[in-house]
Design an enzyme around this catalytic site. Sequence first.
Site, short mmCIF file in Angstrom:
data_model
loop_
_atom_site.label_atom_id
_atom_site.label_comp_id
_atom_site.label_asym_id
_atom_site.label_seq_id
_atom_site.Cartn_x
_atom_site.Cartn_y
_atom_site.Cartn_z
N ASN A 135 0.82 -1.03 0.00
CA ASN A 135 0.03 0.05 0.07
C ASN A 135 0.84 1.22 -0.05
O ASN A 135 1.95 1.20 0.66
CB ASN A 135 -0.85 0.05 1.21
N ASP B 127 -0.73 4.14 1.10
CA ASP B 127 -1.45 5.22 1.67
C ASP B 127 -0.76 5.46 3.15
O ASP B 127 -1.67 6.55 3.66
CB ASP B 127 -2.83 4.53 1.74
N CYS C 15 14.15 22.80 -11.95
CA CYS C 15 14.77 22.61 -13.19
C CYS C 15 13.72 22.85 -14.14
O CYS C 15 14.10 22.75 -15.56
CB CYS C 15 15.67 21.57 -13.36
N CYS D 121 9.72 20.53 -10.91
CA CYS D 121 10.79 20.81 -10.10
C CYS D 121 11.32 22.46 -10.33
O CYS D 121 10.95 22.83 -11.45
CB CYS D 121 11.82 19.63 -10.60
N HIS E 166 5.76 -0.76 -2.91
CA HIS E 166 5.16 0.12 -4.12
C HIS E 166 5.33 1.65 -3.88
O HIS E 166 4.64 2.44 -4.37
CB HIS E 166 3.87 -0.23 -4.30
N GLY F 296 -4.93 -9.00 4.25
CA GLY F 296 -5.51 -8.24 3.22
C GLY F 296 -4.83 -8.12 2.00
O GLY F 296 -4.83 -7.04 1.34
N SER F 297 -4.23 -9.08 1.49
CA SER F 297 -3.91 -9.35 0.23
C SER F 297 -4.05 -10.60 -0.64
O SER F 297 -3.99 -11.68 0.16
CB SER F 297 -1.95 -9.21 0.00
N ASN G 108 -7.69 -13.07 4.73
CA ASN G 108 -8.06 -12.35 3.57
C ASN G 108 -9.60 -12.54 3.07
O ASN G 108 -10.01 -13.65 3.23
CB ASN G 108 -7.17 -12.59 2.22
N CYS H 201 15.85 15.94 -13.67
CA CYS H 201 17.29 15.95 -12.89
C CYS H 201 17.42 15.05 -11.62
O CYS H 201 18.13 14.90 -11.00
CB CYS H 201 17.85 17.34 -12.62
ZN ZN Z 1 14.66 18.69 -11.80
#
Ligand code: ZN
Length: 253
Positions: free
Chosen positions: A105, A107, A157, A155, A122, A194-195, A220, A133
């Site tokens: 997750n 979150d 840049c 950014c 993730h 929960g997966s 699950n 950059c």
């Molecule tokens: Zn940048």
Amino acid sequence: MATDDAVDRAAELICRSHYMVAFTGAGHSTASGVPDFRSPGSGLWQKHDPMLVASIWAFRLNPKGFYDWLRPLAEMMTQAAPNPAHLALATLEEMGLLKAVITQNIDNLHQRAGSRRVLELHGHTRDATCIRCYAEVPMDAGIEQQIRHGHVPRCRCGGVLKPNVILFGEQLPLGVWHEAMEEAHRSDLMLVAGSSLTVTPAADIPFSAVEHGAQAIIVNMQPTFFDARANVVIHGDVAAILPRIVEAVQTNL
Ligand code: ZN
């Protein structure tokens, strides 16, 4: 009732374990109102083809499309609160029984519930990286406001900023991946909560733990391929079951 027995057996395994590690997925946060981010078939994917919005290629071609898709999800994550399943894992860590939470997750709800050692396979939305950059910046209120107003955050840049979440087509963060695998191999008890373990390579982690000798508990809603490898299988809502397991652990100790 069968579930009562299963809850007791899960609690016994936890009390006997020396190094328990948890692995959590989208089902852990549904009771908090966070929709499933990646798996097909959930509300989010019915409206959008993930490859068209949440892949790294789509992001590079059309960052505005990505942010338009992310905006409601980000709002939901900000408004979401940790549910009893998050709190149960934080309690087990506090009791010294749970050593790490490996999560799919993004979150931040494990941390908000009080979990300290959280490995986010993730990524997360606390920081963003410039795709030109590679500068890393915190996703502060200013950036959040830009996103909320429909702008693509940039950014200094001029490059586009991408939240540090792993999109389709991107590699998992190597450092986190290795740490998660190390924890899995060190564990003598793997708690999957929960997966449905359908998103690889993340889903390989609990399997790898079992192959290295860990016992396993899975809670699950739906049956999974992992059920056959687990010592205790409970099909139910983690937000209802995990607090019961913690309660049983507390009476066992
Ligand atoms: Zn940048």
